[in-house]
Design a protein around this motif. Structure first.
Motif, mmCIF file in Angstrom:
data_model
loop_
_atom_site.group_PDB
_atom_site.id
_atom_site.type_symbol
_atom_site.label_atom_id
_atom_site.label_comp_id
_atom_site.label_asym_id
_atom_site.label_seq_id
_atom_site.Cartn_x
_atom_site.Cartn_y
_atom_site.Cartn_z
ATOM 1 N N SER A 193 0.847 -1.186 0.000
ATOM 2 C CA SER A 193 0.000 0.000 0.000
ATOM 3 C C SER A 193 0.885 1.240 0.000
ATOM 4 O O SER A 193 2.086 1.161 0.192
ATOM 5 N N SER B 175 0.910 3.520 2.211
ATOM 6 C CA SER B 175 1.015 4.115 3.547
ATOM 7 C C SER B 175 2.482 4.379 3.896
ATOM 8 O O SER B 175 3.379 3.686 3.421
ATOM 9 N N GLU C 128 3.468 12.895 12.279
ATOM 10 C CA GLU C 128 2.024 12.727 12.220
ATOM 11 C C GLU C 128 1.345 13.324 13.450
ATOM 12 O O GLU C 128 0.224 13.799 13.376
#
Length: 171
Positions: A53, A55, A141
């Motif tokens: 993915s 991510s 994040e």
């Protein structure tokens, strides 16, 4: 029927069956290689090939060729662990697997030199790199507002004027 004729027929039937089995096995191998070429060659390390993915964690896994779980196992840390714990465990494991300094006098009979492993030392180093990257990612994040504020505070140049009377304008 004569016995040589029966033996030849058994041999031909067996060869035909075996040939078909090998043919089907070859077809299946080609099909498997097309669907997952990296895994067929045996280059998939620790599930890195499954990190497909987009991510950030999967990108780190592909970049460092090590999953987060593998890095935590190597350095004996938990998911909730701190960077200080990681560094403490890293320093200990790196030192334990370092080559010993040259002894001043030869070893006595029956004594063996301390064991060291360049392979384990490199795994410990790679695990530390992977966990540091994960901590850096999680801290980015956690504070997206800080990045947005710094982007807002940087001065930008205004767009060029479209007024023809203005010196920088278009004519």
């Amino acid at each position: 029927m004569s016995s040589p004729k029966v033996i030849v027929q058994i041999f031909l039937s067996g060869s035909r069956i075996l040939g078909k089995a090998f043919w089907e096995a070859g077809r299946q191998a080609v099909k498997n290689a097309k669907s997952a070429p990296q895994a067929a060659m045996g280059t998939d390390a620790a599930g890195v090939g499954h990190a497909s993915s987009g991510s950030p964690t999967d990108q780190l896994t592909r970049q460092h060729r090590m999953t987060l779980d593998e890095a935590q196992l190597i350095l004996n840390t938990k998911r909730e662990g701190t960077l200080e714990t990681v560094m403490k465990n890293y320093e200990h494991l790196f030192k334990v697997n370092s080559p010993p300094p040259k002894p001043e006098k030869p070893l006595a009979r029956g004594q063996s030199a301390p064991y060291h492993s360049h392979y384990l030392q490199s795994k410990v180093f790679r695990a530390r790199e992977r966990l540091e990257a994960e901590f850096k990612l999680s801290s980015q994040e956690a504070s997206p507002n800080a990045a947005a504020k710094s982007a807002e505070s940087t001065p930008t140049t205004p767009p060029p004027s479209t007024d023809p009377s203005h010196p920088g304008g278009s004519s």
